[in-house]
Design a protein around this motif. Structure first.
Motif, PDB file in Angstrom:
ATOM      1  N   MET A   1       0.704  -1.147   0.001  1.00  0.00           N
ATOM      2  CA  MET A   1       0.017  -0.113   0.013  1.00  0.00           C
ATOM      3  C   MET A   1       0.923   1.192  -0.046  1.00  0.00           C
ATOM      4  O   MET A   1       0.681   2.256  -0.680  1.00  0.00           O
ATOM      5  CB  MET A   1      -0.928  -0.058   1.218  1.00  0.00           C
ATOM      6  CG  MET A   1      -1.806   1.103   1.423  1.00  0.00           C
ATOM      7  SD  MET A   1      -2.692   1.454  -0.074  1.00  0.00           S
ATOM      8  CE  MET A   1      -4.463   0.497   0.653  1.00  0.00           C
ATOM      9  N   GLU A   2       2.022   1.206   1.032  1.00  0.00           N
ATOM     10  CA  GLU A   2       2.616   2.447   1.082  1.00  0.00           C
ATOM     11  C   GLU A   2       3.420   2.863  -0.242  1.00  0.00           C
ATOM     12  O   GLU A   2       3.707   3.758  -0.808  1.00  0.00           O
ATOM     13  CB  GLU A   2       3.820   2.234   2.124  1.00  0.00           C
ATOM     14  CG  GLU A   2       3.056   2.366   3.357  1.00  0.00           C
ATOM     15  CD  GLU A   2       2.482   3.694   3.795  1.00  0.00           C
ATOM     16  OE1 GLU A   2       3.066   4.707   2.970  1.00  0.00           O
ATOM     17  OE2 GLU A   2       2.111   3.671   4.959  1.00  0.00           O
ATOM     18  N   PHE A   3       3.920   1.662  -1.192  1.00  0.00           N
ATOM     19  CA  PHE A   3       4.572   1.834  -2.474  1.00  0.00           C
ATOM     20  C   PHE A   3       3.566   2.135  -3.301  1.00  0.00           C
ATOM     21  O   PHE A   3       3.960   3.258  -4.263  1.00  0.00           O
ATOM     22  CB  PHE A   3       5.059   0.469  -2.959  1.00  0.00           C
ATOM     23  CG  PHE A   3       6.071   0.693  -4.333  1.00  0.00           C
ATOM     24  CD1 PHE A   3       7.242   1.269  -4.146  1.00  0.00           C
ATOM     25  CD2 PHE A   3       5.126   0.627  -5.412  1.00  0.00           C
ATOM     26  CE1 PHE A   3       8.008   1.503  -5.243  1.00  0.00           C
ATOM     27  CE2 PHE A   3       6.303   1.088  -6.787  1.00  0.00           C
ATOM     28  CZ  PHE A   3       7.372   1.169  -6.531  1.00  0.00           C
ATOM     29  N   ALA A   4       2.390   1.965  -3.396  1.00  0.00           N
ATOM     30  CA  ALA A   4       1.336   2.595  -4.184  1.00  0.00           C
ATOM     31  C   ALA A   4       1.105   4.164  -3.898  1.00  0.00           C
ATOM     32  O   ALA A   4       1.073   4.919  -4.836  1.00  0.00           O
ATOM     33  CB  ALA A   4      -0.208   1.738  -4.142  1.00  0.00           C
ATOM     34  N   ARG A  78      11.411   4.345   1.260  1.00  0.00           N
ATOM     35  CA  ARG A  78      10.452   5.071   2.048  1.00  0.00           C
ATOM     36  C   ARG A  78       9.238   4.649   2.023  1.00  0.00           C
ATOM     37  O   ARG A  78       8.929   4.509   3.464  1.00  0.00           O
ATOM     38  CB  ARG A  78      10.169   6.401   1.001  1.00  0.00           C
ATOM     39  CG  ARG A  78      11.267   7.487   0.851  1.00  0.00           C
ATOM     40  CD  ARG A  78      10.651   8.615   0.057  1.00  0.00           C
ATOM     41  NE  ARG A  78      10.664   8.450  -1.285  1.00  0.00           N
ATOM     42  CZ  ARG A  78      11.343   8.685  -2.169  1.00  0.00           C
ATOM     43  NH1 ARG A  78      12.665   9.011  -1.879  1.00  0.00           N
ATOM     44  NH2 ARG A  78      11.126   8.499  -3.600  1.00  0.00           N
ATOM     45  N   ALA A  79       8.740   3.676   1.379  1.00  0.00           N
ATOM     46  CA  ALA A  79       7.717   2.811   1.690  1.00  0.00           C
ATOM     47  C   ALA A  79       7.769   1.836   2.937  1.00  0.00           C
ATOM     48  O   ALA A  79       6.853   1.713   3.763  1.00  0.00           O
ATOM     49  CB  ALA A  79       7.336   1.940   0.361  1.00  0.00           C
ATOM     50  N   TRP A 213      17.079   3.663   9.863  1.00  0.00           N
ATOM     51  CA  TRP A 213      15.634   4.260   9.221  1.00  0.00           C
ATOM     52  C   TRP A 213      14.383   3.428   9.871  1.00  0.00           C
ATOM     53  O   TRP A 213      13.399   4.113   9.781  1.00  0.00           O
ATOM     54  CB  TRP A 213      15.981   3.896   7.684  1.00  0.00           C
ATOM     55  CG  TRP A 213      17.034   4.542   7.100  1.00  0.00           C
ATOM     56  CD1 TRP A 213      18.331   4.308   7.074  1.00  0.00           C
ATOM     57  CD2 TRP A 213      16.925   5.664   6.204  1.00  0.00           C
ATOM     58  NE1 TRP A 213      18.908   4.849   6.195  1.00  0.00           N
ATOM     59  CE2 TRP A 213      18.175   6.021   5.694  1.00  0.00           C
ATOM     60  CE3 TRP A 213      15.919   6.449   5.917  1.00  0.00           C
ATOM     61  CZ2 TRP A 213      18.543   7.113   4.831  1.00  0.00           C
ATOM     62  CZ3 TRP A 213      15.974   7.599   5.284  1.00  0.00           C
ATOM     63  CH2 TRP A 213      17.279   7.990   4.777  1.00  0.00           C
ATOM     64  N   CYS A 214      14.559   2.281  10.105  1.00  0.00           N
ATOM     65  CA  CYS A 214      13.371   1.229  10.331  1.00  0.00           C
ATOM     66  C   CYS A 214      13.512   0.915  12.054  1.00  0.00           C
ATOM     67  O   CYS A 214      14.224   0.114  12.227  1.00  0.00           O
ATOM     68  CB  CYS A 214      13.526  -0.135   9.463  1.00  0.00           C
ATOM     69  SG  CYS A 214      13.357   0.459   7.778  1.00  0.00           S
ATOM     70  N   VAL A 215      12.505   1.880  12.546  1.00  0.00           N
ATOM     71  CA  VAL A 215      12.554   1.571  13.943  1.00  0.00           C
ATOM     72  C   VAL A 215      10.907   1.675  14.592  1.00  0.00           C
ATOM     73  O   VAL A 215      10.257   2.562  14.239  1.00  0.00           O
ATOM     74  CB  VAL A 215      13.156   2.698  14.847  1.00  0.00           C
ATOM     75  CG1 VAL A 215      12.905   2.449  16.285  1.00  0.00           C
ATOM     76  CG2 VAL A 215      14.569   3.000  14.460  1.00  0.00           C
ATOM     77  N   GLU A 347       7.166  11.922   7.725  1.00  0.00           N
ATOM     78  CA  GLU A 347       7.303  10.796   7.141  1.00  0.00           C
ATOM     79  C   GLU A 347       8.319  11.083   5.726  1.00  0.00           C
ATOM     80  O   GLU A 347       8.572   9.953   5.401  1.00  0.00           O
ATOM     81  CB  GLU A 347       6.020  10.793   6.173  1.00  0.00           C
ATOM     82  CG  GLU A 347       4.667  10.090   6.670  1.00  0.00           C
ATOM     83  CD  GLU A 347       3.527  10.096   5.858  1.00  0.00           C
ATOM     84  OE1 GLU A 347       3.564  10.614   4.749  1.00  0.00           O
ATOM     85  OE2 GLU A 347       2.559   9.648   6.393  1.00  0.00           O
ATOM     86  N   ASP A 348       9.064  12.100   5.851  1.00  0.00           N
ATOM     87  CA  ASP A 348      10.169  12.493   4.982  1.00  0.00           C
ATOM     88  C   ASP A 348      11.507  12.348   5.806  1.00  0.00           C
ATOM     89  O   ASP A 348      12.626  12.993   5.137  1.00  0.00           O
ATOM     90  CB  ASP A 348       9.916  13.817   4.097  1.00  0.00           C
ATOM     91  CG  ASP A 348       8.920  13.821   3.374  1.00  0.00           C
ATOM     92  OD1 ASP A 348       8.572  12.682   2.663  1.00  0.00           O
ATOM     93  OD2 ASP A 348       7.864  14.668   3.562  1.00  0.00           O
ATOM     94  N   ALA A 349      11.428  11.964   6.947  1.00  0.00           N
ATOM     95  CA  ALA A 349      12.718  11.557   7.668  1.00  0.00           C
ATOM     96  C   ALA A 349      13.884  11.324   6.753  1.00  0.00           C
ATOM     97  O   ALA A 349      13.709  10.108   6.126  1.00  0.00           O
ATOM     98  CB  ALA A 349      12.517  10.849   8.997  1.00  0.00           C
TER      99      ALA A 349
END
Length: 354
Positions: A1-4, A78-79, A213-215, A347-349
């Motif tokens: 969903m996030e990639f879409a 980003r997704a 990035w992923c936490v 969301e743009d961190a």
């Protein structure tokens, strides 16, 4: 969903409205409003927004009409980052999760998944731990110093203390908390090894550590230092590649956590019954570490995983491509590298070297 959603944002940059984004917002708003949650709409257009009806079928149609951009490492990251940041395994799935999990939308998500999988950029998501490229992240702005700082004591001591604390908490919860899983109680919802053990992640294609990035449930840190982690090639590593591996861990090294987890895990899964998690203190006798691949994270986190006819478990509190180490043979080496994050609470961190 996030990639879409990322594809739509790229392709329609500068346009006054993003149809999929807006449609998903309204569909999610209705889901959360029906249970008395969600944001309060106010200002111009608020009344119209409250009356707007968008169904899961409508969102599926919008997804079908959404073109997908070519997969790049940056867009995919980003997704992934947004997906991890939205995890909340201590309460009910939010409106986005409910809509994404509906049958019509899931059918459309298959097209997105095939597009992403065919790119080749996700091959590493299904790979074993990348031993030569492991990184430890140390946050400089630490709102929970006792939780995130390495203890300095041997891993077996950390694990023994952790096991005792879990047992004490389970006994106390059995006495103090109601057996009704719908009761308004909460506690420690995570199921990873103690955070004071040395733990690490691999790196993205640009060489930046995944752990920057992923936490899950992060604190909006803006500065960090990373150090390389040396892992001997002889290390005995248990690879969690999916739900069946996690269930095997729970069967081999079961640790009862029903009383202390039932309320949180019921809210996120809807399941009623006995709960277990791996006893990492016992697991450490047979293994030097445990690794959860990115693919395993995406396919298991927050789901009720059947262990046997009576028990289930949840992967919660882990991060993608994360490994925990149970032996002193795995150690930090080299000089630390300093990193800074811009737009840490958005969301743009983005992280870059200082």
């Amino acid at each position: 969903m996030e990639f879409a959603l990322e594809s739509e944002a790229i392709l329609l940059k500068g346009e006054p409205q993003l149809p999929l984004y807006v449609g998903l917002f309204h569909a999610s708003y209705r889901v959360e409003s029906a249970r008395g949650e969600g944001m309060v709409l106010f200002g111009p257009g608020a009344e119209e927004g409250r009356k707007t009806v968008v169904t899961a079928e409508d969102v599926a149609d919008l997804m079908a009409a959404t073109a997908l951009v070519p997969v790049t490492a940056e867009a995919l990251r980003r997704a992934l980052v947004r997906s991890v940041a939205s995890a909340r395994y201590w309460q009910e799935p939010d409106g986005h999760d409910v809509i994404a999990g509906s049958a019509p939308v899931r059918a459309q998500l298959v097209r997105v998944a095939n597009h992403v999988a065919a790119s080749g950029h996700v091959a590493g998501w299904m790979s074993p731990v990348d031993l030569p490229r492991q990184w430890r992240v140390e946050w400089e702005q630490n709102d929970a110093p006792g939780l995130w700082t390495l203890s300095g004591e041997p891993a077996d001591g950390v694990l023994a203390t952790w096991r005792k604390a879990v047992e004490v908490q389970e006994a106390r919860a059995a006495v103090e908390r109601p057996a009704d899983p719908t009761a308004a109680w909460g506690g420690e919802w995570w199921s990873m090894p103690p955070a004071r053990l040395l733990h690490s992640t691999g790196e993205f294609e640009d060489g930046s550590p995944v752990g920057l990035w992923c936490v899950e449930d992060g604190f909006g840190w803006e500065k960090a230092e990373t150090r390389a982690v040396a892992v001997p090639g002889s290390a005995r590593i248990f690879e969690v590649t999916g739900a069946s591996d996690w269930a095997q861990l729970c069967r081999s090294y079961p640790l009862e956590v029903t009383a202390q987890k039932r309320h949180d895990w019921y809210r996120t899964t809807g399941r009623v019954g006995r709960w277990v998690m791996p006893d990492f203190s016992q697991m450490a006798r047979d293994h030097d570490g445990v690794h959860l691949s990115t693919a395993a994270y995406l396919s298991t986190a927050g789901e009720a995983i059947e262990v046997d006819n009576e028990s289930a478990s949840v992967v919660a509190g882990w991060n993608p491509d994360e490994s925990y180490w149970f032996t002193a043979e795995v150690r930090l080496h080299g000089d630390p590298a300093a990193w800074a994050c811009t737009d840490a609470n958005s969301e743009d961190a983005a992280w870059s070297r200082r």
